[in-house]
Design an enzyme around this catalytic site. Structure first.
Site, mmCIF file in Angstrom:
data_model
loop_
_atom_site.group_PDB
_atom_site.id
_atom_site.type_symbol
_atom_site.label_atom_id
_atom_site.label_comp_id
_atom_site.label_asym_id
_atom_site.label_seq_id
_atom_site.Cartn_x
_atom_site.Cartn_y
_atom_site.Cartn_z
ATOM 1 N N THR A 73 80.429 152.673 31.579
ATOM 2 C CA THR A 73 80.520 153.926 30.824
ATOM 3 C C THR A 73 81.144 153.662 29.459
ATOM 4 O OG1 THR A 73 80.682 155.150 32.887
ATOM 5 C CG2 THR A 73 81.394 156.305 30.911
ATOM 6 N N ASN A 161 69.564 153.272 39.296
ATOM 7 C CA ASN A 161 70.578 153.250 40.339
ATOM 8 C C ASN A 161 70.196 154.052 41.578
ATOM 9 O OD1 ASN A 161 71.024 155.101 38.045
ATOM 10 N ND2 ASN A 161 72.513 156.062 39.395
ATOM 11 N N GLN A 191 72.561 147.813 37.096
ATOM 12 C CA GLN A 191 71.987 147.528 38.427
ATOM 13 C C GLN A 191 71.186 146.235 38.440
ATOM 14 O OE1 GLN A 191 72.889 149.112 41.051
ATOM 15 N NE2 GLN A 191 73.842 150.939 40.165
ATOM 16 N N SER A 211 78.691 146.286 34.536
ATOM 17 C CA SER A 211 79.849 146.806 35.266
ATOM 18 C C SER A 211 80.222 145.855 36.401
ATOM 19 C CB SER A 211 79.481 148.177 35.832
ATOM 20 O OG SER A 211 80.560 148.703 36.536
ATOM 21 N N CYS A 338 78.452 159.495 41.360
ATOM 22 C CA CYS A 338 79.159 160.440 40.482
ATOM 23 C C CYS A 338 78.785 161.876 40.803
ATOM 24 C CB CYS A 338 78.837 160.199 39.021
ATOM 25 S SG CYS A 338 78.588 158.507 38.606
HETATM 26 N N1 PLP Z 1 74.823 152.965 34.601
HETATM 27 C C1 PLP Z 1 74.322 152.823 35.842
HETATM 28 C C2 PLP Z 1 72.866 152.534 36.034
HETATM 29 C C3 PLP Z 1 75.160 152.960 36.941
HETATM 30 O O1 PLP Z 1 74.663 152.819 38.183
HETATM 31 C C4 PLP Z 1 76.530 153.242 36.709
HETATM 32 C C5 PLP Z 1 77.447 153.460 37.856
HETATM 33 O O2 PLP Z 1 77.204 154.294 38.704
HETATM 34 C C6 PLP Z 1 77.011 153.360 35.405
HETATM 35 C C7 PLP Z 1 76.118 153.215 34.382
HETATM 36 C C8 PLP Z 1 78.474 153.623 35.124
HETATM 37 O O3 PLP Z 1 79.192 152.462 35.405
HETATM 38 P P1 PLP Z 1 80.808 152.399 35.463
HETATM 39 O O4 PLP Z 1 81.190 152.949 36.785
HETATM 40 O O5 PLP Z 1 81.138 150.942 35.346
HETATM 41 O O6 PLP Z 1 81.326 153.168 34.311
#
Ligand code: PLP
Length: 687
Positions: A73, A161, A191, A211, A338
């Site tokens: 994020t 995701n 992912q 991440s 989320c």
């Molecule tokens: N982008 C994707 C495709 C994700 O699956 C996620 C996490 O759910 C994120 C971004 C956000 O990642 P982070 O939890 O490291 O901020």
């Protein structure tokens, strides 16, 4: 206790033992600040540099830059801010720049939300446009070709995701090349890490966030790739760490752990190959299909990561499937973690144009790229058990069998401040709906279809926003409305009399046993006010054979206080419930001692019957429980109230349904009820 089968790898992963060891070492011996010039700092910096170098090799960063950030994020945020600041600078200098911010319709919410946020904060007034996807979840590249020359920033994820769908990044790159586009390009690689080959320097990608917690590192560590020459504006300014890309002392514990994961990735002997993962995915898919024969997969396997399965089962909601799997200790999710609490249809599946039933009932089963045969064997066995339980759903007895001599089952359908009720006769498989409402009619329909019960009457208590039974499509031989009855003679049902009363506040219905025993009765009314009128009309005695109004349980259609059931007389007088001397929650550590001191106490599991069955299949709780789903509690209240000295202990998965059961029994005046805080999950009783 059985092993937990964690199949929610796209939400997060457990931490690798090697990553944990590296994190511990970073705390024990490598605790220095990497910006310090003394030996402690130098050692810490060496470790950090090593991890960065490894990451740069693994991702093929070439002459680009790689900054450690807190997670994807933050990486997305930084990339979007950088791109939009460059648009602003170009505009200020009078240079031509595209006016569109284009993002794939199935992007993680972090992308469109960051675009909207920084567009607004910087006052750019750019247009955000979602790039549609087809039914396989792949971007519409023809449309992208049309839009690209007006696009300032394009955001397309590497793999989705929720569905695992892999984007055609090469196809997108060809469009960039064909148009010699100078648009900026952000690719969310979260992912893809560990599951797809990534050589960033060989691509046209400007920004790529990663991440750690999606690949066996802890939460709070991530990386952002920035192509050589791509515009950059730091999100955080301060001590100039990360070569000025991201200020703030680095998360050395996270970096050390991520380093262990990246070296395993580089060594190539820990993570499973695509072919191995595909074989395991096929085994899981086959087990699912056998267990739930009507199941449909929401993404074609050839377009998706082998680690992600997304499916829907006709007649079973996401919540039911999740609850069933969870009770069997199989952790899956309905989509992105989320939005897990919101239980809304999946916007990803909606963007793919899937029918509503599939978007609202989808389940995601995702594994990390480190699994083995034993894990998949156990997962398949658990799926089979869940399937067997789901097959019996329609035939599953209402919890009535749990208490010998229980009365007619009464099932509550509750939504916000309204409740509807079904009176159920298992011997004739027929039932009566009381106070049906727009908010509860869908679950009622679902129940009727699943259980194959016949609806013989609909009783309308006249709660003001209740539309007619016809408009709710609840058809039955008897329709009794609030205004008047088609028949004032008592209706007989399952050995009980149902008597209809008209009050100024709508109809009320009294339910009493017309068999020999003078037992407690129920009254169904729209509200507390309707009950008060009924009492003034002096009609209690007509339906309460004992004539003792205090023993009548009131089931209300509308109750903003959330009481819904109460002893009618005290409810009318505004004096509900009992006052308890002792605390009404039981903590995990006190459970054994409590049951030892109260051998007659009854543990009541208020989860749905299928959850109870799934837990029984894999695990026994240490204290024997009976199962009475919360929705059927009111039918049991009379027996429990008749033996008030027997302590009742309610339990559910997490403690909220058991707290409602407790509240209900307290309102009905039971002096001896408790519930287990944290439920089976946190108390150590099960799960
Ligand atoms: N982008 C994707 C495709 C994700 O699956 C996620 C996490 O759910 C994120 C971004 C956000 O990642 P982070 O939890 O490291 O901020």
């Amino acid at each position: 206790m059985h092993q937990e089968i964690y199949l929610d790898g796209n939400a997060t992963s457990p931490v690798f033992p090697a990553a944990r060891d590296a994190a511990m070492a970073a705390m024990d011996t490598l605790f220095g600040n990497p910006s310090s010039t003394h030996a402690s700092g130098v050692r810490a910096k060496a470790m950090m540099d090593e991890v960065r170098a490894c990451a740069m090799r693994v991702l093929g960063v070439g002459d680009g830059q790689l900054a450690f950030v807190s997670g994807a994020t933050e990486g997305i945020q930084t990339a979007v801010l950088s791109a939009l600041c460059s648009v602003k600078a170009k505009r200020d200098q009078g240079e031509a720049v595209g006016s569109l911010l284009v993002y794939g319709a199935t992007e993680h919410k972090a992308v469109p939300e960051s675009l909207a946020h920084w567009n607004q904060v910087l006052g750019l007034g750019m247009e955000l446009r979602a790039l549609p996807v087809d039914e396989k979840g792949r971007h519409d590249l023809a449309l992208l070709s049309e839009w690209l020359d007006q696009t300032a920033l394009l955001c397309t994820m590497a793999a989705n995701n929720e569905t695992g769908v892999v984007s055609d990044l090469e196809g997108i790159e060809r469009i960039f090349q064909a148009q010699q586009s100078t648009s900026l390009w952000l690719v969310d690689c979260v992912q893809a890490l560990g599951k797809l080959d990534i050589v960033l320097s060989q691509t046209r990608i400007d920004y790529a966030p990663f991440s750690g917690h999606k690949l066996y590192a802890p939460k709070g560590i991530g990386m952002l790739y920035v192509r050589q020459g791509a515009p950059f504006t730091p999100l955080m300014k301060g001590g100039g760490q990360e070569s000025g890309l991201r200020a703030g002392t680095e998360n050395m514990v996270g970096i050390a752990a991520l380093g262990a994961v990246l070296s395993a990735l580089e060594a190539g002997n820990t993570f499973c190959s695509h072919a191995q993962l595909s074989r395991w995915r096929d085994r899981l898919a086959a087990a699912l299909k056998r267990a739930f024969p009507a199941l449909v997969f929401n993404t074609p396997f050839e377009c998706a990561l082998p680690t992600t399965l997304n499916f829907s089962v006709p007649g079973l909601s996401s919540k039911e499937l999740l609850d069933l799997f969870d009770a069997a200790q199989v952790r899956v999710s309905a989509g992105s973690a989320c939005s897990a609490a919101k239980s809304q249809p999946s916007y990803v599946l909606e963007a793919m144009g899937l029918p509503q039933w599939r978007t609202t009932s989808a389940v995601r089963m995702s594994m990390g790229p480190v699994v083995d045969d034993a894990f998949i064997d156990e997962a398949c066995q658990r799926i089979t058990q869940c399937g067997a339980i789901a097959q019996t759903l329609g035939r599953m007895a209402t919890g009535q069998d749990a208490v010998p001599g229980a009365r007619m089952p009464i099932i509550q359908f509750r939504a916000d401040a309204v409740s509807s009720w079904l009176l159920v006769d298992p011997s004739t498989r027929s039932c009566i709906a009381v106070s049906p409402h727009v908010q509860t009619v869908d679950p009622i329909h679902q129940w009727l279809t699943r259980q194959a019960y016949r609806l013989v009457a609909v009783l309308d208590t006249g709660y003001k926003s209740t539309p007619s039974a016809q408009s709710l499509d609840l058809r039955a031989a008897h329709q009794i409305t609030a205004q008047g009855s088609d028949d004032r003679a008592p209706l007989e049902f399952s050995g009980h009399n149902l008597v209809h009363f008209v009050t100024p506040e709508g109809a009320a219905f009294g339910l009493s046993a017309n068999r020999a025993q003078p037992s407690t009765s129920y009254v169904f009314a729209q509200s507390v006010e309707a009950l008060a009128s009924l009492q003034q009309l002096g009609t209690w005695g007509e339906f309460s054979q004992s004539g003792d109004a205090a023993t009548v349980t009131a089931c209300l259609a509308h109750d903003p206080q959330g009481v819904f059931v109460a002893p009618s007389v005290s409810l009318v007088r505004g004096n509900t419930g009992s006052t308890k001397a002792h605390a009404d929650t039981l903590q995990g550590a006190d459970i054994a001692a409590f049951f030892k001191a109260h051998p007659d106490a009854q543990l009541v599991d208020v989860r749905e019957s299928f959850e109870y069955a799934a837990t029984q299949a894999v695990n026994e709780t240490s204290v024997p429980a009976i199962n009475v789903p919360l929705s059927e509690l009111v039918g049991y209240a009379p027996q429990w109230l008749a033996k008030r000295t027997t302590p009742l202990v309610f339990v559910c998965r997490g403690g909220s349904r058991s707290a409602k059961a407790l509240q209900t029994m307290l309102h009905l005046g039971h002096p001896n009820v408790l519930h287990i805080q944290g439920g089976l999950t946190l108390s150590g009783l099960g799960q």
